[in-house]
Scaffold this motif. Structure first.
Motif, mmCIF file in Angstrom:
data_model
loop_
_atom_site.group_PDB
_atom_site.id
_atom_site.type_symbol
_atom_site.label_atom_id
_atom_site.label_comp_id
_atom_site.label_asym_id
_atom_site.label_seq_id
_atom_site.Cartn_x
_atom_site.Cartn_y
_atom_site.Cartn_z
ATOM 1 N N ALA A 226 -1.325 5.628 -6.960
ATOM 2 C CA ALA A 226 0.077 6.216 -6.926
ATOM 3 C C ALA A 226 0.285 6.964 -5.601
ATOM 4 O O ALA A 226 1.503 6.752 -5.189
ATOM 5 C CB ALA A 226 0.081 7.075 -7.982
ATOM 6 N N ARG A 227 -0.708 7.601 -5.018
ATOM 7 C CA ARG A 227 -0.272 8.408 -3.876
ATOM 8 C C ARG A 227 -0.152 7.465 -2.764
ATOM 9 O O ARG A 227 0.821 7.638 -1.956
ATOM 10 C CB ARG A 227 -1.619 9.190 -3.446
ATOM 11 C CG ARG A 227 -1.228 10.206 -2.335
ATOM 12 C CD ARG A 227 -2.596 11.207 -2.247
ATOM 13 N NE ARG A 227 -2.901 11.098 -0.826
ATOM 14 C CZ ARG A 227 -4.148 10.630 -0.322
ATOM 15 N NH1 ARG A 227 -4.927 10.117 -1.196
ATOM 16 N NH2 ARG A 227 -4.132 10.563 0.954
ATOM 17 N N LEU A 228 -0.859 6.329 -2.508
ATOM 18 C CA LEU A 228 -0.794 5.403 -1.472
ATOM 19 C C LEU A 228 0.796 4.686 -1.565
ATOM 20 O O LEU A 228 1.623 4.568 -0.510
ATOM 21 C CB LEU A 228 -1.751 4.283 -1.569
ATOM 22 C CG LEU A 228 -3.150 4.520 -1.294
ATOM 23 C CD1 LEU A 228 -4.130 3.670 -1.428
ATOM 24 C CD2 LEU A 228 -3.057 5.067 0.365
ATOM 25 N N TYR A 229 0.928 4.496 -2.904
ATOM 26 C CA TYR A 229 2.216 3.858 -3.033
ATOM 27 C C TYR A 229 3.390 4.583 -2.809
ATOM 28 O O TYR A 229 4.362 4.133 -2.104
ATOM 29 C CB TYR A 229 2.546 3.478 -4.625
ATOM 30 C CG TYR A 229 3.968 2.770 -4.933
ATOM 31 C CD1 TYR A 229 4.327 1.375 -4.737
ATOM 32 C CD2 TYR A 229 4.651 3.487 -5.720
ATOM 33 C CE1 TYR A 229 5.148 0.927 -5.009
ATOM 34 C CE2 TYR A 229 5.978 2.846 -6.145
ATOM 35 C CZ TYR A 229 6.376 1.858 -5.805
ATOM 36 O OH TYR A 229 7.582 1.114 -6.028
ATOM 37 N N VAL A 230 3.497 5.975 -3.106
ATOM 38 C CA VAL A 230 4.542 6.812 -2.913
ATOM 39 C C VAL A 230 4.453 7.284 -1.378
ATOM 40 O O VAL A 230 5.696 7.300 -1.074
ATOM 41 C CB VAL A 230 4.395 8.269 -3.590
ATOM 42 C CG1 VAL A 230 5.122 9.268 -3.424
ATOM 43 C CG2 VAL A 230 4.644 8.010 -5.228
ATOM 44 N N SER A 231 3.723 7.081 -0.683
ATOM 45 C CA SER A 231 3.616 7.508 0.723
ATOM 46 C C SER A 231 4.146 6.364 1.460
ATOM 47 O O SER A 231 4.667 6.539 2.754
ATOM 48 C CB SER A 231 2.039 7.789 1.152
ATOM 49 O OG SER A 231 1.271 6.700 1.333
ATOM 50 N N HIS A 232 4.122 5.066 1.117
ATOM 51 C CA HIS A 232 4.845 4.076 1.633
ATOM 52 C C HIS A 232 6.153 3.522 1.253
ATOM 53 O O HIS A 232 6.754 2.669 1.844
ATOM 54 C CB HIS A 232 3.861 2.817 1.471
ATOM 55 C CG HIS A 232 2.541 2.990 2.346
ATOM 56 N ND1 HIS A 232 1.409 3.350 1.867
ATOM 57 C CD2 HIS A 232 2.276 2.243 3.447
ATOM 58 C CE1 HIS A 232 0.449 3.231 2.852
ATOM 59 N NE2 HIS A 232 0.991 2.618 3.929
ATOM 60 N N GLY B 5 -4.398 7.815 -9.808
ATOM 61 C CA GLY B 5 -3.764 8.889 -8.855
ATOM 62 C C GLY B 5 -3.869 8.212 -7.531
ATOM 63 O O GLY B 5 -2.862 8.312 -6.709
ATOM 64 N N TRP B 6 -4.996 7.742 -7.108
ATOM 65 C CA TRP B 6 -5.132 7.096 -5.708
ATOM 66 C C TRP B 6 -4.220 6.280 -5.421
ATOM 67 O O TRP B 6 -3.565 6.226 -4.046
ATOM 68 C CB TRP B 6 -6.558 6.995 -5.234
ATOM 69 C CG TRP B 6 -6.645 6.368 -3.900
ATOM 70 C CD1 TRP B 6 -6.579 7.023 -2.718
ATOM 71 C CD2 TRP B 6 -7.085 4.999 -3.372
ATOM 72 N NE1 TRP B 6 -7.001 6.203 -1.653
ATOM 73 C CE2 TRP B 6 -7.357 4.854 -2.288
ATOM 74 C CE3 TRP B 6 -7.545 3.950 -4.424
ATOM 75 C CZ2 TRP B 6 -7.633 3.828 -1.426
ATOM 76 C CZ3 TRP B 6 -7.861 2.778 -3.608
ATOM 77 C CH2 TRP B 6 -7.719 2.562 -2.380
#
Length: 66
Positions: free
Chosen positions: A58-64, A55-56
């Motif tokens: 995926a959150r980093l990937y989506v924010s970039h 989840g962490w």
């Protein structure tokens, strides 16, 4: 001989497991811990850790992603 077989209860372990699910789960958990040293709590913690890390990431990937 056939009359004796037909009157005998079938699948007594399954019936016990259906009637007493908590006792069956505890007994199998103890067997698992004794045999491999791992139980449901350890597997749950490992699974939660893996889900948290994914989840962490995926959150980093989506924010970039633009």
């Amino acid at each position: 001989m056939n009359a004796v077989r037909s009157t005998r209860k079938r699948l007594p372990r399954l019936r016990f497991a259906l009637k007493h699910p908590i006792r069956t789960l505890c007994r199998n958990h103890r067997k698992s811990v004794d045999f491999i040293g791992f139980g449901l709590l350890q597997l749950t913690l490992i699974g939660a850790f893996v889900v948290a890390v994914l989840g962490w990431l995926a959150r980093l990937y989506v924010s970039h992603v633009p």
